[in-house]
Structure formats: C-alpha cells, structure tokens
Design an enzyme around this catalytic site. Structure first.
Site, PDB file in Angstrom:
ATOM      1  N   SER A  22       0.807  -1.226   0.000  1.00 41.02           N
ATOM      2  CA  SER A  22       0.000   0.000   0.000  1.00 41.02           C
ATOM      3  C   SER A  22       0.840   1.276   0.000  1.00 41.02           C
ATOM      4  CB  SER A  22      -0.972  -0.005   1.183  1.00 41.02           C
ATOM      5  OG  SER A  22      -1.955  -0.983   0.963  1.00 41.02           O
ATOM      6  N   LYS A  71      -8.853  -5.728  10.979  1.00 42.08           N
ATOM      7  CA  LYS A  71     -10.061  -5.294  10.244  1.00 42.08           C
ATOM      8  C   LYS A  71     -11.375  -5.493  11.007  1.00 42.08           C
ATOM      9  CE  LYS A  71      -8.409  -5.934   5.511  1.00 42.08           C
ATOM     10  NZ  LYS A  71      -8.765  -6.503   4.197  1.00 42.08           N
ATOM     11  N   ASP A 108     -12.993  -3.355   0.144  1.00 46.86           N
ATOM     12  CA  ASP A 108     -12.503  -4.623  -0.422  1.00 46.86           C
ATOM     13  C   ASP A 108     -13.472  -5.200  -1.456  1.00 46.86           C
ATOM     14  OD1 ASP A 108     -10.068  -4.775   0.955  1.00 46.86           O
ATOM     15  OD2 ASP A 108     -10.993  -5.729   2.702  1.00 46.86           O
ATOM     16  N   ALA A 132     -14.300 -19.496   3.073  1.00 53.34           N
ATOM     17  CA  ALA A 132     -15.329 -18.806   3.864  1.00 53.34           C
ATOM     18  C   ALA A 132     -14.686 -18.008   4.992  1.00 53.34           C
ATOM     19  CB  ALA A 132     -16.327 -19.826   4.413  1.00 53.34           C
TER      20      ALA A 132
HETATM   21  P1  ATR Z   1      -8.693 -14.616   4.930  1.00 51.87           P
HETATM   22  O1  ATR Z   1      -9.018 -13.498   5.880  1.00 51.87           O
HETATM   23  O2  ATR Z   1      -7.525 -14.304   4.015  1.00 51.87           O
HETATM   24  O3  ATR Z   1      -9.880 -15.104   4.176  1.00 51.87           O
HETATM   25  P2  ATR Z   1      -8.904 -16.784   6.804  1.00 51.87           P
HETATM   26  O4  ATR Z   1     -10.042 -16.100   7.446  1.00 51.87           O
HETATM   27  O5  ATR Z   1      -7.865 -17.419   7.673  1.00 51.87           O
HETATM   28  O6  ATR Z   1      -8.119 -15.813   5.841  1.00 51.87           O
HETATM   29  O7  ATR Z   1      -9.484 -17.894   5.779  1.00 51.87           O
HETATM   30  C1  ATR Z   1      -8.658 -18.772   5.081  1.00 51.87           C
HETATM   31  C2  ATR Z   1      -9.511 -19.621   4.138  1.00 51.87           C
HETATM   32  O8  ATR Z   1      -8.654 -20.540   3.448  1.00 51.87           O
HETATM   33  C3  ATR Z   1     -10.561 -20.461   4.854  1.00 51.87           C
HETATM   34  O9  ATR Z   1     -11.686 -20.599   4.016  1.00 51.87           O
HETATM   35  C4  ATR Z   1      -9.823 -21.787   5.033  1.00 51.87           C
HETATM   36  O10 ATR Z   1     -10.650 -22.913   5.156  1.00 51.87           O
HETATM   37  P3  ATR Z   1     -11.120 -23.423   6.646  1.00 51.87           P
HETATM   38  O11 ATR Z   1     -12.246 -22.510   7.041  1.00 51.87           O
HETATM   39  O12 ATR Z   1     -11.536 -24.808   6.431  1.00 51.87           O
HETATM   40  O13 ATR Z   1      -9.907 -23.263   7.535  1.00 51.87           O
HETATM   41  C5  ATR Z   1      -9.086 -21.876   3.716  1.00 51.87           C
HETATM   42  N1  ATR Z   1      -7.952 -22.795   3.806  1.00 51.87           N
HETATM   43  C6  ATR Z   1      -6.747 -22.548   4.378  1.00 51.87           C
HETATM   44  N2  ATR Z   1      -5.954 -23.650   4.290  1.00 51.87           N
HETATM   45  C7  ATR Z   1      -6.687 -24.609   3.645  1.00 51.87           C
HETATM   46  C8  ATR Z   1      -6.428 -25.974   3.231  1.00 51.87           C
HETATM   47  N3  ATR Z   1      -5.254 -26.560   3.469  1.00 51.87           N
HETATM   48  N4  ATR Z   1      -7.414 -26.640   2.583  1.00 51.87           N
HETATM   49  C9  ATR Z   1      -8.613 -26.047   2.337  1.00 51.87           C
HETATM   50  N5  ATR Z   1      -8.908 -24.758   2.693  1.00 51.87           N
HETATM   51  C10 ATR Z   1      -7.974 -24.061   3.340  1.00 51.87           C
END
Ligand code: ATR
Length: 278
Positions: A22, A71, A108, A132
């Site tokens: 940024s 956030k 965003d 999610a």
């Molecule tokens: P952000 O704010 O960037 O969205 P987050 O809130 O930590 O970060 O979300 C990460 C996302 O990546 C989630 O949807 C997570 O799935 P889970 O809710 O099951 O944790 C997904 N994610 C991270 N590692 C994963 C993996 N190895 N396989 C499938 N989904 C994954």
C-alpha cells in the site's frame, strides 16, 4: 477544533505490515497528483490498536488502511461505519474527521469487483466461491450486489460455509467434496482461500466440468499466477489475478483522504510490481 496539517498523511496499520504494498501504491498517486503528503506503514500489535488510534489524527493523519489482524477488531473503536463495512463485518479504511473521530469503510468488495469488471460475464449466472474466511465476506457481498443468480460457497470446514451463507442471504453452502462437479455451468469461479499462495499448498481442483468461457479469479497475488490460474488459463478460460483487487480497493480510500479520485493504470501496476519484487 483540531489544526489540520498542510501535508496529508495516511498509512496502513497491520501486524506484521512490512510486506504491505500500500505505501508504494498511495505514494505513487500522491506524486502523480503533485500532492505533498505521505503514506506510511505502521506496525501496531493488536493489543495496542485502541491506544494508538486516537493519536493518529493528532499527528495529522487523514485516515488509515487496516490490514490483518485489525479489520474486525477495530469496529467497536469507531464513531461510525458505512453499510458495506457493517454487512461485511470488517473495515479496511478509516477516515478521521477534523475533530479526531474515526469512521470506518470497507472498500474490499469494491476492489474485488472492479478488478474483474471488464471480464465479468454479461449474464450474471452461477458463481462458485471457494473459502469462507474474512476475504470471502467481501467477495460474497460483491457478488450479491452484482446480481449473480446463484452463488455457491464451498469451504473445507463446512460449518464456516454454512455460517457465511446464513449471514449473506443469496449464498448457498455446498460440501467441499463437491467442489469439482459443482463447477458445471458456472460463469465465475473465485478462490478466496489461502491455497496457492507462496508457501501454501496449491488448491486441488479438477476444472474439467467448468465451462471454458467461465472467468477464473484468485484473490491471492503472491504469486501473481497461482497454480489455479495457470491451470485455468492453459485450458482456455479467461483469468484475472488478485493484484488488481489491491489496486482498486485503494481508489475510494485515496479519494476520501486527498479529494482526488486516482486511476488504476498499467504504469501503477508496474510500479507496485517493482516494489513487490524489491
Ligand atoms: P482470509 O481473511 O484471508 O480469508 P482466513 O479467514 O484465515 O483468511 O481464511 C482462510 C480460508 O482458506 C478459509 O476458508 C480456510 O478454510 P477453513 O475454514 O476450512 O480453515 C481456507 N484454507 C486454508 N488452508 C486450507 C487448506 N489446506 N485446505 C482447504 N482450505 C484451506
């Protein structure tokens, strides 16, 4: 009334924040428009945010961006938030009034949709989103606003997909195991998970059911071309990388602080990519 400093100052608060692009982005626009301000990275631990926030307008800040992990946590500290931040449950941009009050916005969702707007399918049919987490909330909001007739959310942890779908009427949760077959007849596929990011495993997704005209986009921008985007491109799908979301989300923030609506151009993108490589 508080004195306003002649130079506009803004910044980004995160923990960590040294990786943030940024400053490169906003300082490019400040120079482009001949403004004497500055945009700085401010590392702030989560436990110090409440203490530090009121000091920023005193120092001449017009506002700040917020990145992980602030956030969501910032919301109770604000004098007000806009409808988008309320719906998403997070603020990525704060504006300070002359009196020192902080108002929260979320840009965003705007950044996400403006990045893909030139490539959006004319008929807003079926969209599939993977993930999610926090980023998925902004994407869900944008897809609903854009009028997609069906929006499916798929997440490894199904409870989180269910909970996202209950927060955003218009979204339907589907089981993670169905992520390959569900791509049939989709016109848009969005990855909001961290899979495919540098240092993370790739997203394992069989694209064979996805129509070839479907747009594929990833909110990850490190690397620019994730394994998902490479696989989609090699079978002929249009693809958009995630860097443009970062560039576009900054537009309304810069305008709110400095009174000029800046443009996202190829030169800006090249400048930010150089900063990323440095
Ligand atoms: P952000 O704010 O960037 O969205 P987050 O809130 O930590 O970060 O979300 C990460 C996302 O990546 C989630 O949807 C997570 O799935 P889970 O809710 O099951 O944790 C997904 N994610 C991270 N590692 C994963 C993996 N190895 N396989 C499938 N989904 C994954």
């Amino acid at each position: 009334m508080m004195p306003t400093l002649p130079k506009g100052v803004a910044g980004v608060i995160g923990w960590p924040v040294s990786h943030s692009l940024s400053p490169a982005l906003h300082n490019y626009w400040l120079r482009e428009h001949g403004l004497a301000g500055n945009y700085v990275a401010l590392p702030v631990e989560p436990s110090r945010l409440q203490e530090i926030l009121p000091g920023l307008p005193l120092l001449g800040f017009r506002g700040v961006n917020l990145t992980l992990p602030h956030k969501q946590d910032v919301l109770p500290m604000l004098a007000g938030i806009d409808d988008v931040a309320r719906a998403i449950g997070a603020a990525n941009t704060l504006i300070f009034t002359r009196e020192g009050a902080a108002y929260g916005m979320n840009t965003d969702a705007y950044g996400f949709i403006e990045n893909i707007r030139p490539h959006l399918p004319e008929r807003r049919g079926k969209a599939v989103m993977l993930g999610a987490g926090g980023a998925a909330r902004a994407v869900a909001y944008a897809l609903i606003q854009e009028g997609f007739s069906e929006i499916l959310v798929i997440n490894r942890t199904s409870d989180k997909a269910q909970s996202l779908a209950s927060d955003f009427p218009g979204l339907t949760a589907a089981p993670w195991e169905q992520r390959h077959a569900i791509l049939a007849s989709a016109s848009l596929l969005v990855n909001t998970t961290s899979l495919g990011m540098s240092g993370q495993p790739p997203l394992e997704l069989n694209l064979s059911a996805l129509p070839q005209h479907a747009l594929v986009t990833d909110i990850v921008y490190s690397p620019l071309m994730t394994p998902l985007l490479m696989a989609a491109q090699s079978r002929g799908n249009p693809v958009v990388d995630g860097l443009g979301m970062l560039l576009h989300q900054a537009v309304p923030a810069f305008e709110a602080w400095f009174g000029i609506r800046p443009r996202v151009t190829r030169k800006l993108r090249e400048h930010v990519l150089k900063a990323k490589a440095a």
